[in-house]
Scaffold this active site. Structure first.
Site, mmCIF file in Angstrom:
data_model
loop_
_atom_site.group_PDB
_atom_site.id
_atom_site.type_symbol
_atom_site.label_atom_id
_atom_site.label_comp_id
_atom_site.label_asym_id
_atom_site.label_seq_id
_atom_site.Cartn_x
_atom_site.Cartn_y
_atom_site.Cartn_z
ATOM 1 N N ASN A 323 0.861 -1.196 0.000
ATOM 2 C CA ASN A 323 0.000 0.000 0.000
ATOM 3 C C ASN A 323 0.889 1.236 0.000
ATOM 4 O OD1 ASN A 323 -2.331 -1.510 0.225
ATOM 5 N ND2 ASN A 323 -2.802 -0.892 2.326
ATOM 6 N N HIS A 395 -1.265 -8.805 -4.401
ATOM 7 C CA HIS A 395 -0.768 -8.713 -3.015
ATOM 8 C C HIS A 395 -1.347 -9.791 -2.119
ATOM 9 C CE1 HIS A 395 -4.634 -7.388 -1.640
ATOM 10 N NE2 HIS A 395 -4.194 -6.950 -0.480
HETATM 11 P P1 5GP Z 1 -4.839 -7.154 2.896
HETATM 12 O O1 5GP Z 1 -3.536 -6.476 2.862
HETATM 13 O O2 5GP Z 1 -5.669 -6.812 1.699
HETATM 14 O O3 5GP Z 1 -5.585 -6.984 4.153
HETATM 15 O O4 5GP Z 1 -4.542 -8.722 2.859
HETATM 16 C C1 5GP Z 1 -3.628 -9.286 1.992
HETATM 17 C C2 5GP Z 1 -3.936 -10.716 1.772
HETATM 18 O O5 5GP Z 1 -3.535 -11.499 2.897
HETATM 19 C C3 5GP Z 1 -5.399 -11.091 1.620
HETATM 20 O O6 5GP Z 1 -5.863 -10.806 0.317
HETATM 21 C C4 5GP Z 1 -5.388 -12.577 1.910
HETATM 22 O O7 5GP Z 1 -5.186 -13.309 0.722
HETATM 23 C C5 5GP Z 1 -4.177 -12.755 2.822
HETATM 24 N N1 5GP Z 1 -4.466 -13.184 4.205
HETATM 25 C C6 5GP Z 1 -5.369 -12.674 5.080
HETATM 26 N N2 5GP Z 1 -5.286 -13.294 6.267
HETATM 27 C C7 5GP Z 1 -4.289 -14.221 6.167
HETATM 28 C C8 5GP Z 1 -3.688 -15.166 7.079
HETATM 29 O O8 5GP Z 1 -4.060 -15.295 8.239
HETATM 30 N N3 5GP Z 1 -2.664 -15.925 6.599
HETATM 31 C C9 5GP Z 1 -2.207 -15.818 5.318
HETATM 32 N N4 5GP Z 1 -1.193 -16.586 4.917
HETATM 33 N N5 5GP Z 1 -2.765 -14.948 4.442
HETATM 34 C C10 5GP Z 1 -3.778 -14.150 4.859
HETATM 35 MN MN MN Z 2 -2.033 -5.662 3.809
#
Ligand code: 5GP
Ligand code: MN
Ligand code: MN
Length: 472
Positions: A323, A395
């Site tokens: 971001n 991402h």
């Molecule tokens: P964001 O930055 O949009 O909040 O999340 C980035 C990505 O992290 C999400 O699109 C999802 O695929 C992944 N993600 C969310 N929670 C978890 C988690 O607990 N473990 C892992 N390995 N990936 C996650």
């Molecule tokens: Mn994030």
């Protein structure tokens, strides 16, 4: 929104007034229903109206609805041509990002000590929306080092080693941070949270390398099959959120003065070369440094626990934000131009040979860290030559269910038990928090990664599987 297929992994939204450039959506046939499920493609078209935008308004395969810009959106504006910067193009969690640590231990070696490692990590990692952090910063002057020097400051203070900084984007800090452009309210919100995960989607996860696709590149990154890793995902907490709020408000007011019209108030923006643009970029860089220090401090916590329980070490593979807006030079229509590249839910992916890569990674390209979910795979990718979208890629998997929908879908089920059935140990997070983040709330990460590779944005290096997760 009508999509024109240009190739199996690239779709176009034709330019029509008031769009200045077309939209380009990287996806696959399998992902198209997900991509079209919310209003994110309308957001892609709206971003294409921003003053100074060049080439196209891009959407990554993990695209979903965001504030103004879609999450999974990339847009670059030409600074010299009055190009704008938009806080909505960075998002509320400024410099949210991922770092990956590689252990000198394999899964079989960890198994007997897994519960102890997870208890240690769960107990030592400050998390949740409220207070509690690795550092107790008391005021503006104390916070200044964090805002100006990010991970470098944390390492100077003993929370890391020099080598860590070589494996951080920008060597751990953006140089043009301006703490003076950060409001007292933002400082107040950030001061109590330095070194904390935050809530919901943020995590510290123990993983293992389940499959290696390119052994040479994996070896250069320091990764091997069966190896234990730790992935950390967090950002700039209340500080970044407040800065975004402050500058959306300020730019909303300033837009009339610059004669800027946008189809959505959430796209509030100002020319990069304006007092509002300068101040925002200075404050954004300060928040980015806060986020990097945050990940560095949580790394320290993980190292202390690993050393105590396993006797082993954790080496930093890479740390990269998803971001951020950055001033970068790229070729556009055969000319080198200075651009403000917005990546919102999109990861920078430098190609091999790029001067900003550390010397030992120069031949193979930048490690790109893509989390999937706490119950499915995550991936390590590498940047490739000649990629579109200003060297950017996805991402994550990207949400398909809102938090509310995800909680509704989990009603009557026990998320802890479901994760235990997948052999994933969980610490932290309320039942509701877990329900919001279940694998079903996200797209299929393997399909997203296949589409990014198919679109020529990056290539696969390794697949990681979760073993235990500390959730924010
Ligand atoms: P964001 O930055 O949009 O909040 O999340 C980035 C990505 O992290 C999400 O699109 C999802 O695929 C992944 N993600 C969310 N929670 C978890 C988690 O607990 N473990 C892992 N390995 N990936 C996650
Ligand atoms: Mn994030
Ligand atoms: Mn975040």
């Amino acid at each position: 929104m009508e999509l024109v297929e240009e190739s199996p992994y690239r779709f176009r939204i034709d330019r029509r007034d008031p769009m200045r450039v077309p939209g380009v959506v990287f996806a696959s046939e399998a992902l198209l229903p997900d991509v079209g499920a919310d209003r994110s493609l309308e957001q892609v078209a709206a971003v294409a109206t921003l003053p100074g935008i060049v080439d196209a308004s891009f959407a990554m395969p993990d695209v979903h609805l965001g504030y103004g810009f879609p999450i999974g959106g990339v847009a670059a504006t030409d600074v010299a041509a009055g190009g704008v910067v938009s806080p909505g193009g960075v998002g509320f969690d400024i410099s949210c990002g991922v770092r990956l640590l590689a252990a000198d231990l394999d899964l079989a070696g960890l198994r007997p000590r897994l519960e102890a490692v997870m208890d240690g990590l769960g107990g030592a990692t400050p998390r949740g929306a409220g207070r509690g952090a690795v550092w107790h910063v008391t005021g503006r002057s104390d916070l200044d080092g964090v805002l100006r020097e990010g991970s470098r400051y944390a390492v100077q203070r003993g929370f890391g080693v020099g080598r860590d900084l070589e494996r951080c984007e920008d060597h751990g800090a953006l140089d043009d941070a301006d703490p003076g452009a950060v409001s007292p309210r933002a400082v107040e919100r950030g001061a109590t949270q330095v070194g904390s995960l935050g809530s919901g989607n943020h995590f510290l996860e123990v993983q293992s390398v389940a499959e290696v696709y390119d052994h040479d590149v994996a070896t250069t990154f320091g990764l091997w099959p069966g190896q234990v890793c730790v992935m950390i995902h967090c950002g700039s907490r209340g500080l970044g959120h407040q800065i975004c709020t402050d500058y959306v408000r300020r730019m909303e007011k300033a837009m009339r003065r610059y004669d800027i019209q946008v189809p959505d108030r959430q796209l509030a923006c100002a020319p990069v070369e304006s007092p509002e643009g300068h101040d925002y970029l200075g404050a954004m860089a300060a928040a980015a440094n806060y986020a990097r220090a945050n990940r560095q401090l949580l790394t320290h916590v993980a190292r202390v626990v690993f050393r105590r329980v396993t006797g082993g070490n954790l080496d930093l593979v890479y740390d990269v934000s998803h971001n951020q807006a950055k001033i970068e030079t790229h070729g556009v229509d055969g000319e080198r131009r200075t651009l403000c590249v917005h990546r919102k839910g999109a990861t920078r992916a430098l190609p091999p040979g790029h001067p900003d890569l550390p010397a030992d990674l120069c031949d193979v390209g930048q490690p790109v860290l893509i989390p999937g979910s706490m119950g499915t795979a995550s991936y390590v990718l590498a940047g490739v030559p000649g990629a579109p979208a200003f060297a950017s890629t996805c991402h994550g998997a990207g949400r398909v269910q809102s938090r509310k929908q995800a909680v509704r879908a989990e009603r009557g089920q026990d998320p802890h038990r479901q994760l235990a059935a997948r052999d994933v140990a969980v610490r932290g997070a309320s039942r509701r928090g877990l329900a919001e983040e279940m694998p079903a709330a996200y797209k299929d990460i393997s399909a997203v990664v296949e589409a990014t590779e198919g679109a020529g944005l990056c290539r696969k290096v390794a697949r990681l599987m979760p073993i235990g997760v500390v959730k924010g």
